[in-house]
Design a protein around this motif. Structure first.
Motif, PDB file in Angstrom:
ATOM      1  N   ASP A  90       0.817  -1.212   0.000  1.00 41.99           N
ATOM      2  CA  ASP A  90       0.000   0.000   0.000  1.00 41.99           C
ATOM      3  C   ASP A  90       0.856   1.270   0.000  1.00 41.99           C
ATOM      4  O   ASP A  90       0.313   2.378  -0.071  1.00 41.99           O
ATOM      5  N   THR A  91       2.160   1.111   0.091  1.00 47.51           N
ATOM      6  CA  THR A  91       3.057   2.264   0.055  1.00 47.51           C
ATOM      7  C   THR A  91       2.939   2.983  -1.280  1.00 47.51           C
ATOM      8  O   THR A  91       3.101   2.366  -2.345  1.00 47.51           O
ATOM      9  N   ALA A  92       2.631   4.275  -1.209  1.00 43.93           N
ATOM     10  CA  ALA A  92       2.405   5.044  -2.431  1.00 43.93           C
ATOM     11  C   ALA A  92       2.148   6.500  -2.061  1.00 43.93           C
ATOM     12  O   ALA A  92       1.957   6.830  -0.884  1.00 43.93           O
ATOM     13  N   VAL A  93       2.128   7.343  -3.078  1.00 41.80           N
ATOM     14  CA  VAL A  93       1.580   8.687  -2.920  1.00 41.80           C
ATOM     15  C   VAL A  93       0.092   8.604  -3.245  1.00 41.80           C
ATOM     16  O   VAL A  93      -0.283   8.090  -4.312  1.00 41.80           O
ATOM     17  N   TYR A  94      -0.729   9.078  -2.342  1.00 42.92           N
ATOM     18  CA  TYR A  94      -2.180   9.021  -2.510  1.00 42.92           C
ATOM     19  C   TYR A  94      -2.691  10.385  -2.955  1.00 42.92           C
ATOM     20  O   TYR A  94      -2.403  11.399  -2.310  1.00 42.92           O
ATOM     21  N   TYR A  95      -3.445  10.370  -4.046  1.00 42.24           N
ATOM     22  CA  TYR A  95      -3.971  11.603  -4.631  1.00 42.24           C
ATOM     23  C   TYR A  95      -5.484  11.668  -4.461  1.00 42.24           C
ATOM     24  O   TYR A  95      -6.187  10.707  -4.795  1.00 42.24           O
ATOM     25  N   CYS A  96      -5.940  12.796  -3.981  1.00 37.89           N
ATOM     26  CA  CYS A  96      -7.378  13.064  -3.929  1.00 37.89           C
ATOM     27  C   CYS A  96      -7.829  13.551  -5.305  1.00 37.89           C
ATOM     28  O   CYS A  96      -7.102  14.305  -5.967  1.00 37.89           O
ATOM     29  N   VAL A  97      -9.007  13.107  -5.717  1.00 34.33           N
ATOM     30  CA  VAL A  97      -9.530  13.507  -7.024  1.00 34.33           C
ATOM     31  C   VAL A  97     -10.985  13.941  -6.894  1.00 34.33           C
ATOM     32  O   VAL A  97     -11.680  13.531  -5.956  1.00 34.33           O
ATOM     33  N   ALA A  98     -11.400  14.756  -7.857  1.00 29.34           N
ATOM     34  CA  ALA A  98     -12.801  15.182  -7.918  1.00 29.34           C
ATOM     35  C   ALA A  98     -13.188  15.350  -9.381  1.00 29.34           C
ATOM     36  O   ALA A  98     -12.344  15.636 -10.228  1.00 29.34           O
ATOM     37  N   ARG A  99     -14.488  15.153  -9.643  1.00 31.03           N
ATOM     38  CA  ARG A  99     -14.923  15.329 -11.021  1.00 31.03           C
ATOM     39  C   ARG A  99     -16.321  15.928 -11.079  1.00 31.03           C
ATOM     40  O   ARG A  99     -17.109  15.772 -10.139  1.00 31.03           O
ATOM     41  N   THR A 100     -16.592  16.568 -12.189  1.00 29.36           N
ATOM     42  CA  THR A 100     -17.918  17.110 -12.456  1.00 29.36           C
ATOM     43  C   THR A 100     -18.585  16.373 -13.613  1.00 29.36           C
ATOM     44  O   THR A 100     -19.774  16.527 -13.829  1.00 29.36           O
ATOM     45  N   GLY A 101     -17.814  15.599 -14.346  1.00 34.65           N
ATOM     46  CA  GLY A 101     -18.339  14.872 -15.491  1.00 34.65           C
ATOM     47  C   GLY A 101     -18.676  13.444 -15.125  1.00 34.65           C
ATOM     48  O   GLY A 101     -18.822  13.095 -13.947  1.00 34.65           O
ATOM     49  N   TYR A 102     -18.768  12.614 -16.163  1.00 32.87           N
ATOM     50  CA  TYR A 102     -19.165  11.220 -15.965  1.00 32.87           C
ATOM     51  C   TYR A 102     -18.253  10.311 -16.769  1.00 32.87           C
ATOM     52  O   TYR A 102     -17.554  10.749 -17.659  1.00 32.87           O
ATOM     53  N   GLY A 103     -18.256   9.059 -16.422  1.00 29.09           N
ATOM     54  CA  GLY A 103     -17.427   8.079 -17.088  1.00 29.09           C
ATOM     55  C   GLY A 103     -17.090   6.966 -16.124  1.00 29.09           C
ATOM     56  O   GLY A 103     -17.594   6.911 -15.000  1.00 29.09           O
ATOM     57  N   LEU A 104     -16.226   6.081 -16.561  1.00 29.89           N
ATOM     58  CA  LEU A 104     -15.833   4.954 -15.726  1.00 29.89           C
ATOM     59  C   LEU A 104     -15.184   5.457 -14.445  1.00 29.89           C
ATOM     60  O   LEU A 104     -14.248   6.269 -14.488  1.00 29.89           O
ATOM     61  N   TRP A 105     -15.657   4.959 -13.307  1.00 31.33           N
ATOM     62  CA  TRP A 105     -15.164   5.459 -12.027  1.00 31.33           C
ATOM     63  C   TRP A 105     -13.664   5.258 -11.870  1.00 31.33           C
ATOM     64  O   TRP A 105     -13.002   6.071 -11.227  1.00 31.33           O
ATOM     65  N   SER A 106     -13.123   4.215 -12.439  1.00 35.05           N
ATOM     66  CA  SER A 106     -11.715   3.907 -12.246  1.00 35.05           C
ATOM     67  C   SER A 106     -10.799   4.552 -13.297  1.00 35.05           C
ATOM     68  O   SER A 106      -9.584   4.351 -13.246  1.00 35.05           O
ATOM     69  N   ASP A 107     -11.376   5.320 -14.214  1.00 33.57           N
ATOM     70  CA  ASP A 107     -10.589   5.936 -15.275  1.00 33.57           C
ATOM     71  C   ASP A 107     -10.097   7.297 -14.826  1.00 33.57           C
ATOM     72  O   ASP A 107     -10.889   8.226 -14.642  1.00 33.57           O
ATOM     73  N   LEU A 108      -8.791   7.439 -14.664  1.00 33.56           N
ATOM     74  CA  LEU A 108      -8.259   8.688 -14.136  1.00 33.56           C
ATOM     75  C   LEU A 108      -8.548   9.863 -15.061  1.00 33.56           C
ATOM     76  O   LEU A 108      -8.558  11.012 -14.616  1.00 33.56           O
ATOM     77  N   LYS A 109      -8.772   9.591 -16.337  1.00 33.46           N
ATOM     78  CA  LYS A 109      -9.027  10.688 -17.281  1.00 33.46           C
ATOM     79  C   LYS A 109     -10.351  11.399 -17.010  1.00 33.46           C
ATOM     80  O   LYS A 109     -10.572  12.515 -17.488  1.00 33.46           O
ATOM     81  N   THR A 110     -11.238  10.779 -16.247  1.00 35.05           N
ATOM     82  CA  THR A 110     -12.537  11.403 -15.970  1.00 35.05           C
ATOM     83  C   THR A 110     -12.487  12.384 -14.799  1.00 35.05           C
ATOM     84  O   THR A 110     -13.469  13.043 -14.506  1.00 35.05           O
ATOM     85  N   TYR A 111     -11.344  12.458 -14.148  1.00 37.62           N
ATOM     86  CA  TYR A 111     -11.207  13.336 -12.983  1.00 37.62           C
ATOM     87  C   TYR A 111     -10.428  14.589 -13.382  1.00 37.62           C
ATOM     88  O   TYR A 111      -9.248  14.520 -13.707  1.00 37.62           O
ATOM     89  N   ALA A 112     -11.107  15.735 -13.317  1.00 39.39           N
ATOM     90  CA  ALA A 112     -10.500  16.985 -13.759  1.00 39.39           C
ATOM     91  C   ALA A 112      -9.636  17.623 -12.687  1.00 39.39           C
ATOM     92  O   ALA A 112      -8.749  18.418 -13.000  1.00 39.39           O
ATOM     93  N   TYR A 113      -9.899  17.264 -11.440  1.00 42.63           N
ATOM     94  CA  TYR A 113      -9.222  17.948 -10.341  1.00 42.63           C
ATOM     95  C   TYR A 113      -8.429  16.956  -9.497  1.00 42.63           C
ATOM     96  O   TYR A 113      -8.954  15.895  -9.117  1.00 42.63           O
ATOM     97  N   TRP A 114      -7.175  17.342  -9.217  1.00 40.44           N
ATOM     98  CA  TRP A 114      -6.260  16.480  -8.475  1.00 40.44           C
ATOM     99  C   TRP A 114      -5.577  17.282  -7.377  1.00 40.44           C
ATOM    100  O   TRP A 114      -5.224  18.456  -7.580  1.00 40.44           O
ATOM    101  N   GLY A 115      -5.379  16.638  -6.218  1.00 36.76           N
ATOM    102  CA  GLY A 115      -4.566  17.234  -5.180  1.00 36.76           C
ATOM    103  C   GLY A 115      -3.088  17.009  -5.455  1.00 36.76           C
ATOM    104  O   GLY A 115      -2.715  16.364  -6.438  1.00 36.76           O
ATOM    105  N   GLN A 116      -2.268  17.539  -4.577  1.00 34.55           N
ATOM    106  CA  GLN A 116      -0.816  17.419  -4.735  1.00 34.55           C
ATOM    107  C   GLN A 116      -0.295  16.055  -4.288  1.00 34.55           C
ATOM    108  O   GLN A 116       0.824  15.681  -4.640  1.00 34.55           O
ATOM    109  N   GLY A 117      -1.087  15.350  -3.525  1.00 29.00           N
ATOM    110  CA  GLY A 117      -0.687  14.013  -3.075  1.00 29.00           C
ATOM    111  C   GLY A 117      -0.150  14.023  -1.656  1.00 29.00           C
ATOM    112  O   GLY A 117       0.440  15.009  -1.208  1.00 29.00           O
ATOM    113  N   THR A 118      -0.359  12.923  -0.976  1.00 30.41           N
ATOM    114  CA  THR A 118       0.191  12.733   0.362  1.00 30.41           C
ATOM    115  C   THR A 118       0.822  11.345   0.416  1.00 30.41           C
ATOM    116  O   THR A 118       0.250  10.366  -0.072  1.00 30.41           O
TER     117      THR A 118
END
Length: 124
Positions: A90-118
């Motif tokens: 589970d070691t990784a940088v974890y990124y928060c994402v948000a979206r206003t559109g629609y598409g496959l939930w697991s497809d990163l391309k559907t998320y327009a907004y990304w945090g800097q990561g923790t």
């Protein structure tokens, strides 16, 4: 522009727990889902979990289902990721994402907004 700020990462021993938080600011009224991706060293960015802000339905990757829980407090514009029974994979940088559109939930391309990561590091 929606902005996302994560917190809660750190170092934890295998078998332990951590809770990540992500607060959204800006024009969030059209955000319909928030969630988490992660990227391990040398790997691609992978889907972890997401929650619908409309009906609170959740989706998880197979690798975390049963161990991680995603939740949302819409009044605070905050999404959480409770991570239990952590292991070194589970070691990784974890990124928060948000979206206003629609598409496959697991497809990163559907998320327009990304945090800097923790960063989350799990020791063996």
């Amino acid at each position: 522009q929606v902005q996302l700020v994560e917190s809660g990462g750190g170092l934890v021993q295998g078998g332990g727990s951590l809770r990540l938080s992500c607060e959204a600011s800006g024009p969030t009224s059209d955000v319909n889902a928030m969630g988490w991706f992660r990227q391990a060293p040398g790997e691609e960015r992978d889907f972890v979990a997401v929650i619908s802000r409309r009906n609170f339905i959740t989706w998880y990757s197979d690798s975390v289902r049963g161990r991680f829980t995603v939740s949302s407090d819409n009044a605070k514009n905050t999404v959480y990721l409770q991570m239990n029974t952590l292991n070194p994979e589970d070691t990784a940088v974890y990124y928060c994402v948000a979206r206003t559109g629609y598409g496959l939930w697991s497809d990163l391309k559907t998320y327009a907004y990304w945090g800097q990561g923790t960063r989350v590091t799990v020791s063996s």
